[in-house]
Write a protein that holds these residues in place. Structure first.
Motif, PDB file in Angstrom:
ATOM      1  N   LYS A 163       0.835  -1.196   0.000  1.00 32.66           N
ATOM      2  CA  LYS A 163       0.000   0.000   0.000  1.00 32.66           C
ATOM      3  C   LYS A 163       0.870   1.246   0.000  1.00 32.66           C
ATOM      4  O   LYS A 163       1.899   1.294   0.661  1.00 32.66           O
ATOM      5  CB  LYS A 163      -0.903   0.022   1.228  1.00 32.66           C
ATOM      6  N   LYS A 164       0.435   2.230  -0.773  1.00 29.89           N
ATOM      7  CA  LYS A 164       1.050   3.552  -0.739  1.00 29.89           C
ATOM      8  C   LYS A 164       0.129   4.418   0.111  1.00 29.89           C
ATOM      9  O   LYS A 164      -1.028   4.621  -0.231  1.00 29.89           O
ATOM     10  CB  LYS A 164       1.192   4.131  -2.137  1.00 29.89           C
ATOM     11  N   VAL A 165       0.639   4.898   1.216  1.00 25.91           N
ATOM     12  CA  VAL A 165      -0.152   5.660   2.165  1.00 25.91           C
ATOM     13  C   VAL A 165       0.187   7.137   2.005  1.00 25.91           C
ATOM     14  O   VAL A 165       1.357   7.519   1.975  1.00 25.91           O
ATOM     15  CB  VAL A 165       0.131   5.210   3.615  1.00 25.91           C
ATOM     16  N   SER A 166      -0.846   7.961   1.882  1.00 22.04           N
ATOM     17  CA  SER A 166      -0.675   9.408   1.780  1.00 22.04           C
ATOM     18  C   SER A 166      -1.266  10.052   3.024  1.00 22.04           C
ATOM     19  O   SER A 166      -2.422   9.808   3.373  1.00 22.04           O
ATOM     20  CB  SER A 166      -1.397   9.957   0.550  1.00 22.04           C
ATOM     21  N   ILE A 167      -0.452  10.850   3.688  1.00 27.98           N
ATOM     22  CA  ILE A 167      -0.909  11.550   4.883  1.00 27.98           C
ATOM     23  C   ILE A 167      -1.323  12.952   4.466  1.00 27.98           C
ATOM     24  O   ILE A 167      -0.515  13.709   3.927  1.00 27.98           O
ATOM     25  CB  ILE A 167       0.209  11.609   5.939  1.00 27.98           C
ATOM     26  N   ASN A 168      -2.581  13.281   4.688  1.00 27.06           N
ATOM     27  CA  ASN A 168      -3.086  14.604   4.335  1.00 27.06           C
ATOM     28  C   ASN A 168      -2.658  15.627   5.365  1.00 27.06           C
ATOM     29  O   ASN A 168      -2.469  15.309   6.533  1.00 27.06           O
ATOM     30  CB  ASN A 168      -4.609  14.585   4.226  1.00 27.06           C
ATOM     31  N   GLY A 169      -2.495  16.851   4.918  1.00 29.47           N
ATOM     32  CA  GLY A 169      -2.099  17.930   5.815  1.00 29.47           C
ATOM     33  C   GLY A 169      -3.112  18.159   6.917  1.00 29.47           C
ATOM     34  O   GLY A 169      -4.288  17.841   6.802  1.00 29.47           O
ATOM     35  N   GLY A 170      -2.654  18.707   8.034  1.00 30.39           N
ATOM     36  CA  GLY A 170      -3.545  19.007   9.144  1.00 30.39           C
ATOM     37  C   GLY A 170      -3.465  17.987  10.259  1.00 30.39           C
ATOM     38  O   GLY A 170      -3.586  18.329  11.422  1.00 30.39           O
ATOM     39  N   ALA A 171      -3.250  16.720   9.937  1.00 31.64           N
ATOM     40  CA  ALA A 171      -3.205  15.683  10.963  1.00 31.64           C
ATOM     41  C   ALA A 171      -1.834  15.655  11.645  1.00 31.64           C
ATOM     42  O   ALA A 171      -1.739  15.529  12.851  1.00 31.64           O
ATOM     43  CB  ALA A 171      -3.521  14.325  10.359  1.00 31.64           C
ATOM     44  N   ILE A 172      -0.780  15.753  10.854  1.00 30.28           N
ATOM     45  CA  ILE A 172       0.583  15.689  11.377  1.00 30.28           C
ATOM     46  C   ILE A 172       1.388  16.798  10.700  1.00 30.28           C
ATOM     47  O   ILE A 172       1.233  17.045   9.501  1.00 30.28           O
ATOM     48  CB  ILE A 172       1.219  14.313  11.077  1.00 30.28           C
ATOM     49  N   GLU A 173       2.253  17.429  11.451  1.00 28.36           N
ATOM     50  CA  GLU A 173       3.077  18.464  10.849  1.00 28.36           C
ATOM     51  C   GLU A 173       3.969  17.869   9.775  1.00 28.36           C
ATOM     52  O   GLU A 173       4.482  16.768   9.919  1.00 28.36           O
ATOM     53  CB  GLU A 173       3.938  19.136  11.919  1.00 28.36           C
ATOM     54  N   LYS A 174       4.164  18.600   8.698  1.00 31.53           N
ATOM     55  CA  LYS A 174       4.916  18.082   7.557  1.00 31.53           C
ATOM     56  C   LYS A 174       6.370  17.776   7.892  1.00 31.53           C
ATOM     57  O   LYS A 174       6.983  16.947   7.267  1.00 31.53           O
ATOM     58  CB  LYS A 174       4.827  19.058   6.399  1.00 31.53           C
ATOM     59  N   SER A 175       6.932  18.437   8.865  1.00 34.08           N
ATOM     60  CA  SER A 175       8.336  18.202   9.175  1.00 34.08           C
ATOM     61  C   SER A 175       8.554  16.885   9.932  1.00 34.08           C
ATOM     62  O   SER A 175       9.662  16.381   9.971  1.00 34.08           O
ATOM     63  CB  SER A 175       8.887  19.352  10.007  1.00 34.08           C
ATOM     64  N   ASP A 176       7.504  16.314  10.524  1.00 30.42           N
ATOM     65  CA  ASP A 176       7.655  15.095  11.318  1.00 30.42           C
ATOM     66  C   ASP A 176       7.759  13.829  10.465  1.00 30.42           C
ATOM     67  O   ASP A 176       8.569  12.954  10.740  1.00 30.42           O
ATOM     68  CB  ASP A 176       6.488  14.929  12.283  1.00 30.42           C
ATOM     69  N   LEU A 177       6.920  13.699   9.459  1.00 33.14           N
ATOM     70  CA  LEU A 177       6.876  12.500   8.626  1.00 33.14           C
ATOM     71  C   LEU A 177       6.810  12.885   7.154  1.00 33.14           C
ATOM     72  O   LEU A 177       6.336  13.962   6.814  1.00 33.14           O
ATOM     73  CB  LEU A 177       5.632  11.663   8.952  1.00 33.14           C
ATOM     74  N   PRO A 178       7.252  11.981   6.275  1.00 33.89           N
ATOM     75  CA  PRO A 178       7.054  12.243   4.841  1.00 33.89           C
ATOM     76  C   PRO A 178       5.557  12.203   4.516  1.00 33.89           C
ATOM     77  O   PRO A 178       4.765  11.619   5.259  1.00 33.89           O
ATOM     78  CB  PRO A 178       7.801  11.106   4.159  1.00 33.89           C
ATOM     79  N   THR A 179       5.178  12.820   3.419  1.00 36.00           N
ATOM     80  CA  THR A 179       3.761  12.848   3.059  1.00 36.00           C
ATOM     81  C   THR A 179       3.279  11.525   2.491  1.00 36.00           C
ATOM     82  O   THR A 179       2.091  11.239   2.526  1.00 36.00           O
ATOM     83  CB  THR A 179       3.476  13.976   2.053  1.00 36.00           C
ATOM     84  N   ASN A 180       4.178  10.700   1.942  1.00 34.16           N
ATOM     85  CA  ASN A 180       3.824   9.398   1.375  1.00 34.16           C
ATOM     86  C   ASN A 180       4.822   8.351   1.847  1.00 34.16           C
ATOM     87  O   ASN A 180       5.997   8.649   2.012  1.00 34.16           O
ATOM     88  CB  ASN A 180       3.871   9.418  -0.151  1.00 34.16           C
ATOM     89  N   TYR A 181       4.342   7.139   2.034  1.00 32.02           N
ATOM     90  CA  TYR A 181       5.244   6.020   2.318  1.00 32.02           C
ATOM     91  C   TYR A 181       4.613   4.718   1.861  1.00 32.02           C
ATOM     92  O   TYR A 181       3.405   4.635   1.652  1.00 32.02           O
ATOM     93  CB  TYR A 181       5.650   5.960   3.792  1.00 32.02           C
ATOM     94  N   LEU A 182       5.446   3.680   1.669  1.00 35.59           N
ATOM     95  CA  LEU A 182       4.990   2.362   1.233  1.00 35.59           C
ATOM     96  C   LEU A 182       5.036   1.397   2.401  1.00 35.59           C
ATOM     97  O   LEU A 182       5.968   1.424   3.196  1.00 35.59           O
ATOM     98  CB  LEU A 182       5.884   1.829   0.110  1.00 35.59           C
TER      99      LEU A 182
END
Length: 59
Positions: free
Chosen positions: A14-33
């Motif tokens: 699965k390719k997981v995309s984290i939408n903005g607002g839930a986690i700050e962008k500097s903490d995790l990448p926006t997408n991961y496998l």
């Protein structure tokens, strides 16, 4: 969070995309496998395996 399932051979991931607002962008990448796992067989793969096993047994 959204995800898309991909299949490569017998394995799915699965390719997981984290939408903005839930986690700050500097903490995790926006997408991961995710790690690949063995996929369940679909109707098409079951039919193919069944047809090939009958054909190979007759030779």
């Amino acid at each position: 969070m959204q995800f898309t399932t991909y299949r490569r051979g017998d394995y799915c991931f699965k390719k997981v995309s984290i939408n903005g607002g839930a986690i700050e962008k500097s903490d995790l990448p926006t997408n991961y496998l995710t790690a690949p796992i063995k996929c369940d067989k679909t109707k098409i793969t079951k039919a193919y395996d069944s047809a090939m096993s009958k054909w190979l047994d007759s030779k």
